[in-house]
Enzyme design. Sequence first.
Site, PDB file in Angstrom:
ATOM      1  N   LYS A 147     -43.831  -7.836  48.365  1.00 22.45           N
ATOM      2  CA  LYS A 147     -43.793  -6.698  49.296  1.00 22.45           C
ATOM      3  C   LYS A 147     -44.330  -7.087  50.681  1.00 22.45           C
ATOM      4  O   LYS A 147     -44.875  -8.173  50.854  1.00 22.45           O
ATOM      5  CB  LYS A 147     -44.600  -5.539  48.685  1.00 22.45           C
ATOM      6  CG  LYS A 147     -43.992  -5.001  47.379  1.00 22.45           C
ATOM      7  CD  LYS A 147     -44.759  -3.776  46.887  1.00 22.45           C
ATOM      8  CE  LYS A 147     -44.137  -3.206  45.624  1.00 22.45           C
ATOM      9  NZ  LYS A 147     -44.798  -1.959  45.193  1.00 22.45           N
ATOM     10  N   TYR A 177     -35.695   3.134  45.887  1.00 21.18           N
ATOM     11  CA  TYR A 177     -36.748   3.907  45.208  1.00 21.18           C
ATOM     12  C   TYR A 177     -36.334   5.358  44.966  1.00 21.18           C
ATOM     13  O   TYR A 177     -37.197   6.230  44.862  1.00 21.18           O
ATOM     14  CB  TYR A 177     -38.037   3.855  46.033  1.00 21.18           C
ATOM     15  CG  TYR A 177     -38.829   2.566  45.858  1.00 21.18           C
ATOM     16  CD1 TYR A 177     -39.379   2.218  44.626  1.00 21.18           C
ATOM     17  CD2 TYR A 177     -39.048   1.697  46.914  1.00 21.18           C
ATOM     18  CE1 TYR A 177     -40.118   1.056  44.453  1.00 21.18           C
ATOM     19  CE2 TYR A 177     -39.787   0.517  46.751  1.00 21.18           C
ATOM     20  CZ  TYR A 177     -40.316   0.212  45.512  1.00 21.18           C
ATOM     21  OH  TYR A 177     -41.044  -0.942  45.336  1.00 21.18           O
ATOM     22  N   PHE A 198     -46.090  10.245  46.740  1.00 17.82           N
ATOM     23  CA  PHE A 198     -46.248   8.960  47.435  1.00 17.82           C
ATOM     24  C   PHE A 198     -44.935   8.405  47.977  1.00 17.82           C
ATOM     25  O   PHE A 198     -44.919   7.303  48.547  1.00 17.82           O
ATOM     26  CB  PHE A 198     -46.907   7.931  46.494  1.00 17.82           C
ATOM     27  CG  PHE A 198     -46.148   7.674  45.204  1.00 17.82           C
ATOM     28  CD1 PHE A 198     -45.096   6.772  45.163  1.00 17.82           C
ATOM     29  CD2 PHE A 198     -46.500   8.349  44.043  1.00 17.82           C
ATOM     30  CE1 PHE A 198     -44.399   6.542  43.986  1.00 17.82           C
ATOM     31  CE2 PHE A 198     -45.802   8.125  42.857  1.00 17.82           C
ATOM     32  CZ  PHE A 198     -44.750   7.221  42.838  1.00 17.82           C
ATOM     33  N   THR A 231     -50.021  -1.378  37.903  1.00 19.97           N
ATOM     34  CA  THR A 231     -49.624  -0.892  39.237  1.00 19.97           C
ATOM     35  C   THR A 231     -50.842  -0.708  40.128  1.00 19.97           C
ATOM     36  O   THR A 231     -50.826  -1.071  41.306  1.00 19.97           O
ATOM     37  CB  THR A 231     -48.868   0.450  39.096  1.00 19.97           C
ATOM     38  OG1 THR A 231     -47.789   0.254  38.192  1.00 19.97           O
ATOM     39  CG2 THR A 231     -48.339   0.939  40.427  1.00 19.97           C
ATOM     40  N   ASN A 273     -49.531  -2.964  46.802  1.00 20.98           N
ATOM     41  CA  ASN A 273     -49.858  -3.689  45.565  1.00 20.98           C
ATOM     42  C   ASN A 273     -49.063  -4.990  45.400  1.00 20.98           C
ATOM     43  O   ASN A 273     -48.764  -5.412  44.288  1.00 20.98           O
ATOM     44  CB  ASN A 273     -49.730  -2.773  44.343  1.00 20.98           C
ATOM     45  CG  ASN A 273     -48.327  -2.271  44.122  1.00 20.98           C
ATOM     46  OD1 ASN A 273     -47.429  -2.540  44.931  1.00 20.98           O
ATOM     47  ND2 ASN A 273     -48.102  -1.573  43.026  1.00 20.98           N
ATOM     48  N   HIS A 329     -43.416  -6.076  43.202  1.00 23.02           N
ATOM     49  CA  HIS A 329     -42.669  -5.101  42.403  1.00 23.02           C
ATOM     50  C   HIS A 329     -41.989  -5.847  41.267  1.00 23.02           C
ATOM     51  O   HIS A 329     -41.596  -7.000  41.427  1.00 23.02           O
ATOM     52  CB  HIS A 329     -41.599  -4.414  43.267  1.00 23.02           C
ATOM     53  CG  HIS A 329     -40.578  -3.663  42.459  1.00 23.02           C
ATOM     54  ND1 HIS A 329     -40.769  -2.363  42.045  1.00 23.02           N
ATOM     55  CD2 HIS A 329     -39.366  -4.051  41.950  1.00 23.02           C
ATOM     56  CE1 HIS A 329     -39.717  -1.978  41.335  1.00 23.02           C
ATOM     57  NE2 HIS A 329     -38.854  -2.976  41.264  1.00 23.02           N
ATOM     58  N   GLU A 345     -31.245  -3.329  39.864  1.00 26.60           N
ATOM     59  CA  GLU A 345     -32.068  -3.799  40.982  1.00 26.60           C
ATOM     60  C   GLU A 345     -31.627  -5.177  41.479  1.00 26.60           C
ATOM     61  O   GLU A 345     -31.652  -5.429  42.685  1.00 26.60           O
ATOM     62  CB  GLU A 345     -33.545  -3.822  40.566  1.00 26.60           C
ATOM     63  CG  GLU A 345     -34.099  -2.418  40.344  1.00 26.60           C
ATOM     64  CD  GLU A 345     -35.591  -2.387  40.085  1.00 26.60           C
ATOM     65  OE1 GLU A 345     -36.149  -1.284  40.055  1.00 26.60           O
ATOM     66  OE2 GLU A 345     -36.205  -3.460  39.913  1.00 26.60           O
TER      67      GLU A 345
HETATM   68  P1  CMP Z   1     -43.594  -0.397  42.359  1.00 28.13           P
HETATM   69  O1  CMP Z   1     -43.708  -1.218  41.110  1.00 28.13           O
HETATM   70  O2  CMP Z   1     -42.953  -1.049  43.506  1.00 28.13           O
HETATM   71  O3  CMP Z   1     -42.814   0.954  42.048  1.00 28.13           O
HETATM   72  C1  CMP Z   1     -43.095   2.164  42.690  1.00 28.13           C
HETATM   73  C2  CMP Z   1     -44.239   2.045  43.617  1.00 28.13           C
HETATM   74  O4  CMP Z   1     -44.793   3.275  44.015  1.00 28.13           O
HETATM   75  C3  CMP Z   1     -45.370   1.336  42.932  1.00 28.13           C
HETATM   76  O5  CMP Z   1     -45.057  -0.025  42.781  1.00 28.13           O
HETATM   77  C4  CMP Z   1     -46.540   1.647  43.847  1.00 28.13           C
HETATM   78  O6  CMP Z   1     -46.626   0.732  44.920  1.00 28.13           O
HETATM   79  C5  CMP Z   1     -46.123   2.996  44.385  1.00 28.13           C
HETATM   80  N1  CMP Z   1     -46.992   4.019  43.825  1.00 28.13           N
HETATM   81  C6  CMP Z   1     -47.073   4.409  42.561  1.00 28.13           C
HETATM   82  N2  CMP Z   1     -48.018   5.361  42.430  1.00 28.13           N
HETATM   83  C7  CMP Z   1     -48.536   5.541  43.659  1.00 28.13           C
HETATM   84  C8  CMP Z   1     -49.540   6.362  44.175  1.00 28.13           C
HETATM   85  N3  CMP Z   1     -50.201   7.222  43.399  1.00 28.13           N
HETATM   86  N4  CMP Z   1     -49.813   6.282  45.495  1.00 28.13           N
HETATM   87  C9  CMP Z   1     -49.127   5.423  46.292  1.00 28.13           C
HETATM   88  N5  CMP Z   1     -48.138   4.611  45.841  1.00 28.13           N
HETATM   89  C10 CMP Z   1     -47.872   4.669  44.542  1.00 28.13           C
END
Ligand code: CMP
Length: 137
Positions: free
Chosen positions: A9, A49, A57, A91, A112, A115, A126
Amino acid sequence: MDRTLAIMKPDCVQKKLVGKVVDKILENGFNILGLKMIRLSEAQAKAFYDVHEGKPFYDELVDFMTEGPVVVASLEKENAVAAWRELMGATNPTEADEGTLRKLFADNVGRNIVHGSDATETAKREISFFFSETELI
Ligand code: CMP
């Protein structure tokens, strides 16, 4: 062999961690079938997404994923989806196991680092979102 999609990311690219993450991918026995750096448009991030549309979020997630380039990779391994999820960690980095990428490198649940697809069917969608079959070696 199964396939999964990995995204390094914008925070991963900004922190210059792409090399370290690629090393971990290879050390853990994945084959890299395709790898490229791209800048997601707002429309692409929203489409990728779309399953999260309406969640609190979602807007933050789209803003984050478009703030800078990402590196997308198609990975191959036995049980690739589960294996990549295990290497990424939970996550939320506060819940991630020691040694996982998110425990090592992530700031918080929004930023984070990486992905991964959540299931083999999702992985197909994807991977084809970012790669044509001829780009997968
Ligand atoms: P990802 O695996 O990319 O898939 C969806 C993303 O949404 C996840 O990683 C997080 O980065 C984001 N995400 C999930 N929960 C939250 C949250 N509570 N607040 C902000 N971002 C979130």
